[in-house]
Design an enzyme around this catalytic site. Structure first.
Site: not given
Ligand code: BES
Ligand code: MN
Ligand code: ZN
Length: 500
Positions: A351, A277
């Site tokens: 997931r 990230k």
């Molecule tokens: N933990 C994150 C989602 C999240 C984002 C939670 C902001 C709380 C606040 C999740 O694991 C994630 O990174 N999701 C990705 C999915 C994508 C890679 C398909 C996302 O939301 O960008």
């Molecule tokens: Mn994630």
């Protein structure tokens, strides 16, 4: 200074209190008992209200220091909004009222607050919601703030709610308190920094529920391998911290009745892994275990109020880190259910955890319904902001029950669609499915992924709480960072639908 909050009920008249609070609605002067208290001051209500534009709206206040005729140092008249006998205030609105009462009074009060709630609309259940709102707004997570030595005092602040039937109000407050405590437990877990709350520490905190009579089982690396849970394990493999699957059983219902299962995503820190990230805001990913925290808080609530239901809470606890042992984009793993998954984005890890936790719930506990909670996608916050969590379900009946519980508690849900056209998007060139389909319908494709791990005929709902669990804007009942979303909602859902 620490502030210890004590909430009591009493009939009228008022005792000694530093601060007296009355309510006034709709531009009307305070009514009934509150009117008599106001009358003692000899002040002209209409004149004061008109001169400061007080119309009795929520958030408005008349604040009088050193009121004549009362022992109190201060008299506060708070706006109660429109009084409509045909449309009583919802529980959530009463909790909000308690929250704004805390905000308006707890800072000022040295010692004691007396609140006059004598109207017919202040039913025991309404008073209990107000007390819950007071406590939730009073909550602070400041254990890591250094205190000056001479500031180590504990001030006890007593809020006395003057009501028509104190015994009935006490009973209602006591019945509501377990869910408040469960919600506070969830907030504490979410707010805790990720160096302190690792996977083992989280599992230990959940295991402590055995003290309330919850049967707890903790599975580690070896047991998860033996079960073939390589979807969840693929997330964990890059971290120095071992995975944990915690199973919490509360058997308060008829023996032989299948349990309701709650499954939570417990990523103690989500760096994204190799699909790392961006740096800005990454610290928020300490809260990526908000689903698991809500399930833990819920089990705490159900056990402390001895709910007459069979419930199992299952949380998958891992850390998602980049390292030489991390999963890579392109890896293919086999989940416990046998489904093969191509990992195309290591940041779509939640997931992967839920896939195996959902399988475990069905395989080992044969539940009558499953609800999972997860901070699953950033996309849900884009779609719904922080006013509703996303709801996905294969059962209209289950979805309807959840939406209703949301309206009652103020933890609102909005259902989004699922279907074959979305399911098609997660097909993989190399494996059965892939773990990300990119940006379009990001929250829906995540839900479609989960649905691949739910067996035909099992009623299932998925709550994407990424927009509501953390960093939610300040609300009447939350002045902090973590909201504890889901505990009040699901406590209500169990109470209304599954208790004997
Ligand atoms: N933990 C994150 C989602 C999240 C984002 C939670 C902001 C709380 C606040 C999740 O694991 C994630 O990174 N999701 C990705 C999915 C994508 C890679 C398909 C996302 O939301 O960008
Ligand atoms: Mn994630
Ligand atoms: Zn995540």
């Amino acid at each position: 200074m620490l502030q210890n909050l004590v909430i009591k009920t009493a009939p009228l008249p008022l005792g000694q209190a530093g601060l007296v609070v009355l309510y006034a609605s709709d531009g009307q002067p305070p009514a009934a008992a509150a009117a008599q208290i106001w009358a003692r001051t000899g002040l002209d209500f209409e004149r004061i209200a008109a001169s400061i534009g007080f119309k009795g709206k929520p958030g408005q206040a008349i604040d009088i220091a050193g009121p004549n005729g009362l022992d109190a140092k201060r008299l506060l008249v708070l706006g109660a909004g429109k009084a409509d006998p045909d449309k009583p205030l919802s529980g959530a609105a009463w909790a909000d009222r308690g929250g704004s009462l805390a905000a308006k009074t707890l800072g000022l009060a040295g010692g004691s607050v007396s609140v006059v709630l004598d109207g017919t609309e202040a039913t025991p259940a309404a008073v209990a919601e107000l007390a819950a709102g007071l406590r939730l707004r009073h909550y602070k997570f400041d254990k890591y703030k250094s205190r000056k030595k001479d500031d180590d005092t504990v001030e006890e602040i007593t809020v006395t709610l003057h009501v028509a039937d104190p015994a009935a109000a006490d009973a209602a407050i006591a019945a509501r308190q377990p869910a408040v405590e469960g919600q506070i437990l969830a907030r504490d877990l979410i707010n805790e920094p990720p160096n302190v709350l690792g996977t083992v520490e989280f599992a230990d905190r959940a295991a402590a529920l055995s003290g309330l009579g919850v049967e707890v089982e903790v599975l580690g690396q070896g047991e998860l391998e033996a079960l073939g849970m390589y979807s969840m394990l693929s997330v964990s493999q890059g971290s120095a911290r071992p995975p944990r699957l915690v199973v919490m059983r509360w058997n308060g219902g008829d023996p032989g009745t299948a349990p309701v299962a709650f499954v939570g995503k417990g990523v103690v820190f989500d760096s994204g892994g190799i699909s790392i990230k961006p740096a800005a805001g990454m610290e928020e990913m300490k809260g990526d275990m908000g689903g698991a925290a809500a399930v833990t808080g819920l089990m705490h609530a159900l056990a402390s109020r001895k709910a007459k239901a069979n419930v199992v809470g299952i949380i998958g606890i891992v850390e998602n880190m980049p390292s030489g042992t991390s999963m890579r984009p392109g890896d293919i793993v086999r989940a416990a259910s046998g489904v093969t998954i191509e990992i195309v984005n290591t940041d779509a890890e939640g997931r992967l955890v839920l896939a195996d936790a959902l399988w475990y719930a069905q395989e080992k506990h044969k539940p009558r319904a499953i609800v999972d909670l997860a901070t699953l996608t950033g996309a849900i916050g884009v779609a719904l902001g922080s006013d509703h969590a996303g709801l996905f379900s294969n059962s209209d009946e289950l979805a309807t029950k959840l939406v209703a519980a949301g309206l009652e508690t103020g933890e609102k849900l909005w259902r989004l669609p699922m279907g074959p056209a979305y399911d098609k998007l997660i097909e993989s060139r190399f494996a059965d499915i892939k773990n990300s389909a990119g940006r379009p319908a990001g929250s829906i494709t995540a839900a479609q992924f989960l649905a691949r791990f739910v067996t035909e005929g099992t009623a299932w709902a998925h709550l994407d709480i990424a927009g509501v669990a953390l960093n939610s804007p300040a609300s009447e009942t939350n002045a902090g960072w973590a909201s504890g979303f889901g505990v009040a909602l699901l406590d209500r859902f169990v109470r209304d639908g599954y208790e004997t």
